[in-house]
Design a protein around this motif. Sequence first.
Motif, PDB file in Angstrom:
ATOM      1  N   SER A   1     -22.952  39.706   5.093  1.00 53.73           N
ATOM      2  CA  SER A   1     -23.002  37.893   4.931  1.00 53.73           C
ATOM      3  C   SER A   1     -22.450  37.613   5.586  1.00 53.73           C
ATOM      4  O   SER A   1     -21.969  38.105   6.365  1.00 53.73           O
ATOM      5  CB  SER A   1     -22.045  37.922   3.202  1.00 53.73           C
ATOM      6  N   ASN A   2     -22.435  36.123   5.554  1.00 51.72           N
ATOM      7  CA  ASN A   2     -21.573  35.079   6.224  1.00 51.72           C
ATOM      8  C   ASN A   2     -20.141  34.993   5.720  1.00 51.72           C
ATOM      9  O   ASN A   2     -19.261  35.709   5.022  1.00 51.72           O
ATOM     10  CB  ASN A   2     -22.520  33.738   5.619  1.00 51.72           C
ATOM     11  N   ALA A   3     -19.189  34.433   6.317  1.00 51.64           N
ATOM     12  CA  ALA A   3     -17.673  33.973   6.088  1.00 51.64           C
ATOM     13  C   ALA A   3     -17.551  33.596   4.554  1.00 51.64           C
ATOM     14  O   ALA A   3     -18.760  32.736   4.057  1.00 51.64           O
ATOM     15  CB  ALA A   3     -16.663  33.390   7.157  1.00 51.64           C
ATOM     16  N   GLU A   4     -16.344  34.097   4.359  1.00 46.35           N
ATOM     17  CA  GLU A   4     -16.364  33.846   2.716  1.00 46.35           C
ATOM     18  C   GLU A   4     -14.932  33.631   2.744  1.00 46.35           C
ATOM     19  O   GLU A   4     -13.948  34.187   3.440  1.00 46.35           O
ATOM     20  CB  GLU A   4     -16.389  35.311   1.865  1.00 46.35           C
ATOM     21  N   LYS A   5     -14.402  33.007   1.427  1.00 47.39           N
ATOM     22  CA  LYS A   5     -13.199  32.469   1.407  1.00 47.39           C
ATOM     23  C   LYS A   5     -12.502  33.664   0.367  1.00 47.39           C
ATOM     24  O   LYS A   5     -12.804  34.206   0.140  1.00 47.39           O
ATOM     25  CB  LYS A   5     -13.709  31.442   0.892  1.00 47.39           C
ATOM     26  N   VAL A   6     -11.026  33.380   0.500  1.00 47.85           N
ATOM     27  CA  VAL A   6      -9.945  34.261   0.100  1.00 47.85           C
ATOM     28  C   VAL A   6      -9.278  32.759  -0.153  1.00 47.85           C
ATOM     29  O   VAL A   6      -8.701  31.482   0.756  1.00 47.85           O
ATOM     30  CB  VAL A   6      -9.486  34.901   1.031  1.00 47.85           C
ATOM     31  N   LEU A   7      -8.400  33.157  -1.202  1.00 44.92           N
ATOM     32  CA  LEU A   7      -7.100  31.889  -1.769  1.00 44.92           C
ATOM     33  C   LEU A   7      -6.044  32.186  -1.278  1.00 44.92           C
ATOM     34  O   LEU A   7      -5.555  33.996  -1.757  1.00 44.92           O
ATOM     35  CB  LEU A   7      -7.291  31.533  -3.790  1.00 44.92           C
TER      36      LEU A   7
ATOM     37  N   ALA B   1      -2.600  33.601   6.425  1.00 45.39           N
ATOM     38  CA  ALA B   1      -3.678  32.624   7.245  1.00 45.39           C
ATOM     39  C   ALA B   1      -4.037  32.715   8.442  1.00 45.39           C
ATOM     40  O   ALA B   1      -4.976  32.808   8.602  1.00 45.39           O
ATOM     41  CB  ALA B   1      -3.779  30.804   6.824  1.00 45.39           C
ATOM     42  N   SER B   2      -2.780  32.301   9.398  1.00 43.52           N
ATOM     43  CA  SER B   2      -3.124  32.824  10.875  1.00 43.52           C
ATOM     44  C   SER B   2      -3.597  33.984  11.042  1.00 43.52           C
ATOM     45  O   SER B   2      -4.598  34.158  12.092  1.00 43.52           O
ATOM     46  CB  SER B   2      -1.827  32.630  11.495  1.00 43.52           C
ATOM     47  N   VAL B   3      -3.262  35.690  10.427  1.00 44.88           N
ATOM     48  CA  VAL B   3      -3.893  36.564  10.176  1.00 44.88           C
ATOM     49  C   VAL B   3      -5.168  37.097  10.223  1.00 44.88           C
ATOM     50  O   VAL B   3      -5.507  37.087  10.646  1.00 44.88           O
ATOM     51  CB  VAL B   3      -3.086  37.569   9.506  1.00 44.88           C
ATOM     52  N   LEU B   4      -5.465  36.128   8.891  1.00 41.70           N
ATOM     53  CA  LEU B   4      -7.110  36.441   8.336  1.00 41.70           C
ATOM     54  C   LEU B   4      -8.095  35.298   9.392  1.00 41.70           C
ATOM     55  O   LEU B   4      -9.441  36.079   8.981  1.00 41.70           O
ATOM     56  CB  LEU B   4      -7.075  36.115   7.558  1.00 41.70           C
ATOM     57  N   ASN B   5      -7.538  34.011  10.245  1.00 40.96           N
ATOM     58  CA  ASN B   5      -8.438  32.729  10.559  1.00 40.96           C
ATOM     59  C   ASN B   5      -7.667  32.741  12.178  1.00 40.96           C
ATOM     60  O   ASN B   5      -7.048  31.862  11.947  1.00 40.96           O
ATOM     61  CB  ASN B   5      -8.811  31.866   9.803  1.00 40.96           C
TER      62      ASN B   5
ATOM     63  N   GLU C   1     -14.110  31.621 -13.608  1.00 38.80           N
ATOM     64  CA  GLU C   1     -14.847  31.099 -12.554  1.00 38.80           C
ATOM     65  C   GLU C   1     -14.192  29.886 -10.950  1.00 38.80           C
ATOM     66  O   GLU C   1     -15.045  30.009 -10.066  1.00 38.80           O
ATOM     67  CB  GLU C   1     -15.172  29.904 -12.813  1.00 38.80           C
ATOM     68  N   THR C   2     -12.681  30.142 -12.064  1.00 40.14           N
ATOM     69  CA  THR C   2     -11.905  29.443 -10.186  1.00 40.14           C
ATOM     70  C   THR C   2     -12.259  30.836  -9.245  1.00 40.14           C
ATOM     71  O   THR C   2     -11.679  30.041  -7.763  1.00 40.14           O
ATOM     72  CB  THR C   2     -10.818  29.260 -11.148  1.00 40.14           C
ATOM     73  N   PHE C   3     -11.812  32.138  -9.508  1.00 42.25           N
ATOM     74  CA  PHE C   3     -11.929  33.040  -8.919  1.00 42.25           C
ATOM     75  C   PHE C   3     -13.444  34.037  -8.153  1.00 42.25           C
ATOM     76  O   PHE C   3     -13.092  34.269  -6.998  1.00 42.25           O
ATOM     77  CB  PHE C   3     -10.610  34.135  -9.117  1.00 42.25           C
ATOM     78  N   ALA C   4     -13.895  33.019  -8.833  1.00 47.59           N
ATOM     79  CA  ALA C   4     -15.250  33.925  -8.845  1.00 47.59           C
ATOM     80  C   ALA C   4     -15.426  33.941  -7.075  1.00 47.59           C
ATOM     81  O   ALA C   4     -16.817  34.470  -6.328  1.00 47.59           O
ATOM     82  CB  ALA C   4     -16.508  33.596  -9.674  1.00 47.59           C
ATOM     83  N   PRO C   5     -15.192  32.663  -6.786  1.00 51.24           N
ATOM     84  CA  PRO C   5     -15.755  32.368  -4.935  1.00 51.24           C
ATOM     85  C   PRO C   5     -15.157  33.271  -3.839  1.00 51.24           C
ATOM     86  O   PRO C   5     -15.689  32.716  -3.312  1.00 51.24           O
ATOM     87  CB  PRO C   5     -15.951  30.578  -5.025  1.00 51.24           C
ATOM     88  N   TYR C   6     -14.128  33.295  -4.689  1.00 50.52           N
ATOM     89  CA  TYR C   6     -12.994  33.656  -3.433  1.00 50.52           C
ATOM     90  C   TYR C   6     -13.256  35.990  -2.859  1.00 50.52           C
ATOM     91  O   TYR C   6     -13.925  35.965  -4.001  1.00 50.52           O
ATOM     92  CB  TYR C   6     -12.019  33.486  -3.835  1.00 50.52           C
ATOM     93  N   ARG C   7     -13.277  36.274  -2.908  1.00 55.02           N
ATOM     94  CA  ARG C   7     -13.878  37.924  -2.217  1.00 55.02           C
ATOM     95  C   ARG C   7     -12.073  37.675  -1.832  1.00 55.02           C
ATOM     96  O   ARG C   7     -12.255  39.134  -2.741  1.00 55.02           O
ATOM     97  CB  ARG C   7     -13.860  38.059  -0.547  1.00 55.02           C
ATOM     98  N   ALA C   8     -11.328  37.771  -2.092  1.00 56.19           N
ATOM     99  CA  ALA C   8      -9.547  38.109  -2.138  1.00 56.19           C
ATOM    100  C   ALA C   8      -8.903  37.287  -2.238  1.00 56.19           C
ATOM    101  O   ALA C   8      -8.722  35.958  -2.221  1.00 56.19           O
ATOM    102  CB  ALA C   8      -8.667  39.132  -0.825  1.00 56.19           C
ATOM    103  N   VAL C   9      -7.758  37.208  -2.849  1.00 58.41           N
ATOM    104  CA  VAL C   9      -7.159  36.434  -4.066  1.00 58.41           C
ATOM    105  C   VAL C   9      -4.896  36.824  -3.273  1.00 58.41           C
ATOM    106  O   VAL C   9      -4.500  38.225  -3.790  1.00 58.41           O
ATOM    107  CB  VAL C   9      -6.867  35.888  -5.197  1.00 58.41           C
ATOM    108  N   TYR C  10      -4.490  36.094  -2.573  1.00 60.93           N
ATOM    109  CA  TYR C  10      -3.520  36.472  -1.920  1.00 60.93           C
ATOM    110  C   TYR C  10      -2.043  35.713  -2.763  1.00 60.93           C
ATOM    111  O   TYR C  10      -2.296  34.445  -2.845  1.00 60.93           O
ATOM    112  CB  TYR C  10      -2.956  36.171  -0.206  1.00 60.93           C
TER     113      TYR C  10
END
Length: 803
Positions: free
Chosen positions: A372-378, A393-397, A422-431
């Motif tokens: 996939s293309n780069a995806e968001k994490v919360l 955030a610094s480690v992941l990006n 639906e709020t969390f659905a767009p994210y691949r992971a939540v921290y």
Amino acid sequence: MPLLVHLINMLRHRRQRWAAMDFLLASYRKQKKWIRLRQLLLLLSRLAVAAVLIALLCGWTGGGQMLGSIGGITTHHVVVLDDSYSMGDKSIGPSGRRTLSTNADSADSRVNTTTAYGRSLQALQDLTRRLAASDGNHQLTVMRASRAAMATRGGSESGDAAADLASQTIMSGGRLVNRVMATTASPIRTDLVPALDLATELVNSTPADAKFLYIASDFRERDWGNPERLAESLRKLSSDVTIRMIDCAAQPADNLAITDLSPAQDVWVAGVPVVVTATIRNYGKSTAQDVPLTTRVIRYSSDRQTLDPTLALTGEIETQPTQVIESIPAGGEVTQSFQVFVPEEGTHAIEVSLPEDALPIDNIRSCTLPLSNAEKVLVIDGSTTDRGGYHIASVLNPGSQVQIGAIPDRQPPSFLRSATLETFAPYRAVYLVDIPEIGENAADALAEYVKRGGGLALFIGAGANVANYNQTLHNPKRNLLPGLLAQAKALQPNVDTNTADLQFGDPSSLVAPLRVAGEAAFALVNIARSWTLEKEDLATNAAGDDETANERSRVRNVLLRRDGEPFVTKHDVGRGSVVTVLSGLDGRWTNWSGDPTFVVFMLQTNALLWSGAAPDTQRFVDSRLVKRLPVEQYINQVTYLPANNEPPRIPQELATTLVEPESSADEPVYVIDISPDEMVIDGADNVAEILYPGISEWLLTRTDGSGQVLPLASVIRVGEGELERADPAAIQQQLLPLQITFMKSSAWSDDNQATGSSTLTLLLLALLGLILAAEQMLAYWASYHASPGSTEPHVRATLGGSR
């Protein structure tokens, strides 16, 4: 020449009147009819002798069926063919010969006896021919082990549904088994227990004067070394059943097998190299040296919208440099890793192969690689300093030229107040870092999010409300905590300066790269305090009294404090995973977030959390074939192109079922669900195509009319590659008191076959003797002889009493 001699002799004859001949001619005219009758009888007897001799020499037994029908003798023959994929063994034994047998009755029935399964088919063909040429009424049942196993797994208890032939009467020519002769060894891993159970039911329920059970197999040690389950099935047979074991395998040669191929657990993003691992096992008895491993990457770009059945694969094939494995010890295995770089998003395929050996089917294995293309994490940090969120955030990006594939989306704690699924659905992971409290609605949404494959990482800091966490996250319906949180416990000062505050716990991919350096990797990590878990709760988890306790019993203590208390845990919830760190990242309890080991831990954690929502990279050939298509994106028009290394391939149009959503968070989907087990029960004729291992392809149609080609990797189950043979004598001993007889597939003797000598042959021999005796009597009767006691010719009979 006889004609010329006759004509010449006629020229020499002169007619001469002789008075004595008048008496002879008169007598001849008086006895002419009687003389001709005797000559005719003599001629017919000699013709009968010739006819019976010809029948015996050519082996004619065409009257057997008629004699058996008159006598009413019925024999039921049940043949169980072991067609598990080890029967594709091409070992040729010490003779070193491979043969191709041709059916004399049909030029199209060619049996390839280079494999164990081919030899079992040859034995079946030989048996059928013998039965067709023998007296009696013979009924034949043929059942393949793979079909029996799938039918049983599909819920069928009928042997007729699994049998290729069920109680079919054998006619002349033995063409009854031609359809079975066209089959090959299946890619299924199975033993013979389901087939023997169904065959036993058929044998016992079918009335017959004599019953025979033939088991054509390769008799491997893994199946027959301890045949208790097989013996249990055979002991259900009635006492009048004769059992024959047909040994179809040769002395096994060495065999290498690819037992696993999968992308490493990571963030699978287009343009980012992905590590793929292949495991190769040596089933042979000698070390394998310099083994070449060939890799192919099959790319399916977004502009490829049609299938090409004339090719083995529609995608663009890119062959990678061959890797050479120096050595694989006998009975051992090695894991070979390599990188795959694909710049386009989409689902692609990877295939690795070894040179062909005794068992070709396990020399090749495939998997898919969904990119996939780069995806968001919360990332949500509840501390005042926001230190933990910044580090994550610094480690992941990290920026610059380094791409991890994750795009951190940093939000304040208030983001959780109105959060839904639906709020969390767009994210691949939540921290969630140092969050003081979590509401009921947010906890419900997080639990459903994780169950559907999402990933959750909890960093529980000093400001956490323990009662709130236990109430909302430890709820049995949510199970988002590894256990009940207890009090925060300080770590006593370290007396031994050589022991780090952090220790490795249960084996886990989260810290696998750090284990190489040992516990010295955590030498600079300091822990002052962390949360602990209730001991009573841990004991309840280990007991596993209910479903929730069973899930919690799978909690892994990834990292421990020096005093043995858990510091990092990991457990699964549904399809997703939860990683819990029992300390915050604001620097009050630990300095771990500033240590290099934290970077490795975070990268591995992010890879784990992403993997829950990743699609499967392969399916087993005998598992259900399932595809779900969102109605908003696709129409209900699906074409499936089965795997086949020898094109052309035959496309199959598959029916879809519309499934309405169960909740407002779901969408309606078209579902394709094909079960090979149900196909066997229903008698479908394309089961073999669905079962074929390799890379098959989907052609989906989007709502805008454009096509999309997706690969699907189907693989065999591991275990049949061990080709060691069991000892027939040991099998016979372990199956006692059952009386069984072993026979070679290539040596069907009178003692091994069920039919015995042909009664018609014996009758023909007796008839020949009678005809020969009659012929001699007729010959004496029709010839001239002197009267007893006289030296003059006896001509009274000829002259009618005159001389």
